[in-house]
Scaffold this motif. Structure first.
Motif, PDB file in Angstrom:
ATOM      1  N   UNK A  58     -10.586   9.861  -9.263  1.00  0.00           N
ATOM      2  CA  UNK A  58      -9.716   8.697  -8.985  1.00  0.00           C
ATOM      3  C   UNK A  58      -8.443   8.912  -9.472  1.00  0.00           C
ATOM      4  N   UNK A  59      -7.453   9.412  -8.689  1.00  0.00           N
ATOM      5  CA  UNK A  59      -5.947   9.586  -9.407  1.00  0.00           C
ATOM      6  C   UNK A  59      -5.188   8.237  -9.407  1.00  0.00           C
ATOM      7  N   UNK A  60      -5.718   7.308  -8.926  1.00  0.00           N
ATOM      8  CA  UNK A  60      -4.762   6.048  -8.793  1.00  0.00           C
ATOM      9  C   UNK A  60      -4.194   5.514 -10.236  1.00  0.00           C
ATOM     10  N   UNK A  61      -5.162   5.564 -11.188  1.00  0.00           N
ATOM     11  CA  UNK A  61      -4.918   5.198 -12.408  1.00  0.00           C
ATOM     12  C   UNK A  61      -4.484   6.150 -13.668  1.00  0.00           C
ATOM     13  N   UNK A  62      -4.523   7.494 -13.303  1.00  0.00           N
ATOM     14  CA  UNK A  62      -4.161   8.348 -14.203  1.00  0.00           C
ATOM     15  C   UNK A  62      -2.647   8.230 -14.414  1.00  0.00           C
ATOM     16  N   UNK A  75       1.888   4.717 -14.577  1.00  0.00           N
ATOM     17  CA  UNK A  75       0.455   4.425 -14.085  1.00  0.00           C
ATOM     18  C   UNK A  75       0.311   3.624 -12.892  1.00  0.00           C
ATOM     19  N   UNK A  76      -0.698   4.236 -12.115  1.00  0.00           N
ATOM     20  CA  UNK A  76      -1.143   3.355 -10.673  1.00  0.00           C
ATOM     21  C   UNK A  76      -0.176   3.748  -9.769  1.00  0.00           C
ATOM     22  N   UNK A  77      -0.431   3.190  -8.772  1.00  0.00           N
ATOM     23  CA  UNK A  77       0.462   3.470  -7.200  1.00  0.00           C
ATOM     24  C   UNK A  77       1.811   2.936  -7.440  1.00  0.00           C
ATOM     25  N   UNK A  78       2.662   3.569  -6.755  1.00  0.00           N
ATOM     26  CA  UNK A  78       3.926   2.873  -6.443  1.00  0.00           C
ATOM     27  C   UNK A  78       3.573   1.797  -5.397  1.00  0.00           C
ATOM     28  N   UNK A  79       4.639   0.948  -5.464  1.00  0.00           N
ATOM     29  CA  UNK A  79       4.509  -0.166  -4.506  1.00  0.00           C
ATOM     30  C   UNK A  79       4.380   0.320  -3.135  1.00  0.00           C
ATOM     31  N   UNK A  80       5.252   1.420  -2.775  1.00  0.00           N
ATOM     32  CA  UNK A  80       5.062   2.006  -1.247  1.00  0.00           C
ATOM     33  C   UNK A  80       3.775   2.632  -0.997  1.00  0.00           C
ATOM     34  N   UNK A  81       3.026   3.257  -2.174  1.00  0.00           N
ATOM     35  CA  UNK A  81       1.756   3.927  -1.930  1.00  0.00           C
ATOM     36  C   UNK A  81       0.681   2.648  -1.854  1.00  0.00           C
ATOM     37  N   UNK A  82       0.974   1.606  -2.601  1.00  0.00           N
ATOM     38  CA  UNK A  82      -0.012   0.369  -2.402  1.00  0.00           C
ATOM     39  C   UNK A  82       0.134  -0.149  -1.271  1.00  0.00           C
ATOM     40  N   UNK A  87      -3.389  -2.121   0.000  1.00  0.00           N
ATOM     41  CA  UNK A  87      -3.498  -2.710  -1.301  1.00  0.00           C
ATOM     42  C   UNK A  87      -2.792  -4.008  -1.533  1.00  0.00           C
ATOM     43  N   UNK A  88      -1.382  -3.831  -0.938  1.00  0.00           N
ATOM     44  CA  UNK A  88      -0.490  -4.902  -0.912  1.00  0.00           C
ATOM     45  C   UNK A  88      -0.038  -5.118   0.745  1.00  0.00           C
TER      46      UNK A  88
END
Length: 89
Positions: A58-62, A75-82, A87-88
């Protein structure tokens, strides 16, 4: 063994297209960061030892680090990726 962009192609379980071969670290992806390589190795080792209880990467929080002065880390997704992953909104 399948490759793409000079990397060994793996599943989320770090398994290659050859059933008994797993890959982790620099050879297994575009993330050449030690924290990610360690997690890939742990996922691969777990799946080798416990195939009946598989784990997936799970690469989301690495973390990702840029070694500069001043230091930068994310750490985590960029706003664009979320937003793209819904997720947003």
């Amino acid at each position: 063994m399948a490759t793409a962009r000079s990397c060994i192609v793996t599943s989320a379980r770090m398994q290659t297209n050859v059933p008994h071969i797993y890959a982790a670290g620099d050879c297994a992806g575009l993330h050449e960061i030690v924290h990610i390589a360690v997690e890939q190795g742990e996922v691969a080792a777990h799946n080798i030892a416990h195939p009946q209880e598989p784990r997936e990467m799970d690469y989301r929080l690495l973390t990702e680090v840029v070694f500069t002065e001043p230091q930068i880390a994310t750490v985590g997704l960029t706003e664009k990726a979320a937003i793209a992953r819904k997720f947003l909104t």
